[in-house]
Design an enzyme around this catalytic site. Structure first.
Site, short mmCIF file in Angstrom:
data_model
loop_
_atom_site.label_atom_id
_atom_site.label_comp_id
_atom_site.label_asym_id
_atom_site.label_seq_id
_atom_site.Cartn_x
_atom_site.Cartn_y
_atom_site.Cartn_z
N THR A 375 9.69 0.38 -6.31
CA THR A 375 8.55 -0.45 -6.57
C THR A 375 8.89 -1.39 -7.72
O THR A 375 9.83 -1.17 -8.44
CB THR A 375 7.37 0.47 -6.94
OG1 THR A 375 7.24 1.44 -5.91
CG2 THR A 375 6.09 -0.26 -7.13
N ASP A 417 5.16 8.14 2.37
CA ASP A 417 4.04 8.32 1.44
C ASP A 417 2.85 9.01 2.08
O ASP A 417 1.90 9.38 1.38
CB ASP A 417 3.61 6.97 0.86
CG ASP A 417 4.40 6.60 -0.39
OD1 ASP A 417 5.22 7.43 -0.83
OD2 ASP A 417 4.21 5.50 -0.92
#
Length: 582
Positions: A375, A417
């Site tokens: 990220t 996720d």
């Protein structure tokens, strides 16, 4: 609730910290700020500012440029969450999170009844439908000052002309080279003709990705979602056992969300709602901490203060594992972020020893009061009044390791996720329950936590966000605690050693810069402890009392943060210069 002293750093020391270049702009000037993990992305954002763009344009440009020069962390094959405060004091929250393809189902990663995390982490089944392009285009349309095509140009130019490989990119390429070689287009795009990972300081090009950027610039996001990219993706997936189709891309929609707004010691904390877990749990943890004289505790016994913060993290992450998911699909209680529920949780904490948290808590009216259905982070602000927080990701390094042939686009592995099976940890060690199970069209739970903090008058104090999986949430918490409670300057607040606890595994992770005596005390409190390989990467922009800015990049990586006074008249575009390796 007890009240802490008003120690937020601008009230004490901001003016002394500002360099002359960060002074308040004259009427014919404007002040701009940006912070990213890579100097090339920061420079691209500054160039857009010089051309007359606002902080929204600058942040989008930085995000798109990072997709080229920092592509192991983020890119247009992934997603993002965006939070903006406008000059009128309104907030815009755009959900560009990936979605599960229409053919996805809750048991798709089970083989003979056993969970197969490798399938959700690498290869054709690992990717959700990308949302970044749709989100950036929507933000540009609503609040940008320049055409969206202009914001793609710096990244396209660097992809075509070449850029210097940073140390972090070189390390990621080296560690993932073997897996990247499993996919010919990935090896060709990222490793070159000889199949060897470029070293830090090498100059590389990304011609296919550059052409993709140019196509989006000339034909619009439809080329990505309904044109050439969608067709190429459909073809590769069909030939390689994937389930994403052109219809999945055509049906993707970035969504507008209502931010989570909570209060902490007189400041308003504005965060992102589900499918982010960060907004809910940053608010929840701050609510628990508000009952303590935290500034005094850190001054008198920093180890005990860190023990307290770790206990708060543990309770919040236990709730995350059970309650959080895409609120368009499952019931997520609003009162997880309530003061009343925080007092209930805080009552379980002992300042003298670690407590066992066997399961989640249960907020009042959990059936009725619900949210509506690896990220990088970019922080940007300008003196016109725009404050921007964008967190973008492809999940782990290089996502699924798949590059769609001919496009240069690295596809995400955000399907990991989801809770691919209750109790099975994902790549970050997080466990989940039914609320975050796989379903067609559903968005996986995210730790991304773009956050904006307002003062007692409702004026922005800072914008902050981070990279680092679940550590994103705790990094944002530390940024707020370190500034509001501990009175640290923005630079010191981001640089200070962090501890992290995510419930499972039941371990307090600490950065190696943490003093040995504090680690020993944490053990004495009854915690299992372990050193952190990486404490994450946070970016922050703060306002000083005179309405200037301080921009901060995380010293754990060689990023770039800058504040400049620019003429009100836009300048002509100038080419970007390659940056040295970082």
């Amino acid at each position: 609730m007890s009240k802490t002293r008003q120690t937020f750093w601008p009230l004490l020391a901001a003016a002394a910290l500002l360099a002359p270049s960060e002074a308040v702009a004259a009427p014919e000037e404007r002040t701009v700020a940006v912070a990213t993990v890579n100097p090339l992305a920061t420079d691209a954002a500054l160039e857009i500012y010089r051309q007359g763009g606002n902080a929204v344009d600058a942040a989008i440009t930085a995000a798109l440029t990072l997709g080229v020069v920092d592509g192991h962390n983020s890119g247009i094959g992934g997603g993002c969450l965006i939070l903006v405060r406008t000059p009128e004091g309104e907030f815009l929250a755009i959900d560009g999170r990936e979605t599960a393809p229409a053919a996805a189902n809750r048991d798709m990663y089970l083989r003979d009844g056993q969970a197969r995390p490798d399938l959700s982490q690498t290869g054709p089944l690992a990717s959700g439908t990308p949302g970044a392009v749709a989100a950036y285009a929507l933000l540009s349309e609503k609040l940008g000052a320049l055409p969206f095509a202009d914001l793609l140009a710096p990244g396209a130019q660097l992809a075509e002309d070449g850029f210097v490989v940073s140390r972090s990119l070189a390390s990621a390429l080296r560690s993932k080279a073997r897996t990247l070689r499993r996919f010919p287009a990935s090896a060709r795009e990222l490793l070159g003709d000889d199949g060897h990972a470029p070293a830090a300081g090498d100059t590389v090009t990304r011609p296919d990705l550059g052409r993709t950027y140019r196509k989006i610039a000339s034909e619009g996001p439809d080329w990505f979602y309904r044109g050439g990219f969608a067709q190429a993706t459909d073809k590769w997936m069909r030939e390689n056992g994937g389930i994403m189709t052109a219809s999945d891309l055509a049906g993707y929609e970035a969504k507008l969300r209502n931010p989570i707004r909570s209060e902490y010691r007189g400041r308003e904390i504005v965060g992102f709602p589900p499918p982010s877990s960060g907004g809910v749990h940053v608010a929840q943890m701050l609510n628990m901490l508000e009952g303590y004289e935290l500034d005094q505790l850190f001054a008198e016994d920093p180890a005990q203060a860190k023990h307290l913060v770790a206990e708060v993290m543990k309770l919040a992450f236990a709730d995350r594992a059970y309650w959080l998911g895409d609120s368009d699909f499952v019931d997520v209680p609003r009162r997880l972020a309530s003061k009343e529920y925080a007092r209930q949780l805080a009552a379980k904490i002992s300042l003298d020893h670690a407590t066992d948290v066997p399961a989640h808590g249960e907020p009042a009216q959990w059936r009725q009061d619900l949210f509506g259905r690896h990220t990088t982070h970019i922080a940007a602000a300008d003196s016109d009044g725009y404050w921007v927080a964008i967190t973008a990701t492809v999940n782990t390094s290089f996502g699924s390791k798949v590059v769609i042939p001919g496009t240069g686009v690295v596809m995400n592995n955000e399907m990991d996720d989801f809770a691919i099976h209750p109790g099975t940890p994902n790549a970050f060690g997080l466990v989940g329950a039914e609320n975050n199970s796989v379903a067609a069209g559903k968005r996986p739970l995210s730790s991304m936590s773009p956050t904006i903090v307002l003062d007692e008058r409702g004026e922005p104090l800072l914008t902050v966000g981070a990279a680092g999986g679940p550590k994103i949430i705790t990094q944002v918490l530390w940024a707020i605690v370190n500034t509001v409670d501990r009175g640290m300057s923005p630079n010191k607040a981001i640089a200070a050693p962090r501890v992290h606890h995510q419930w499972r595994p039941d371990v307090v992770s600490y950065e190696t810069a943490t003093p040995d005596e504090e680690v020993a005390r944490l053990k004495a409190f009854g915690h299992r402890v372990a050193p952190l390989g990486s404490g994450g990467r946070a970016q922050l922009i703060a306002r000083d009392p005179e309405n200037g800015f301080v921009a901060v990049y995380d010293p754990r990586i060689k990023g770039k943060a800058t504040v400049e006074n620019l003429p009100a008249t836009p300048a002509e575009a100038t080419p970007l210069e390659p940056a040295a390796a970082n």
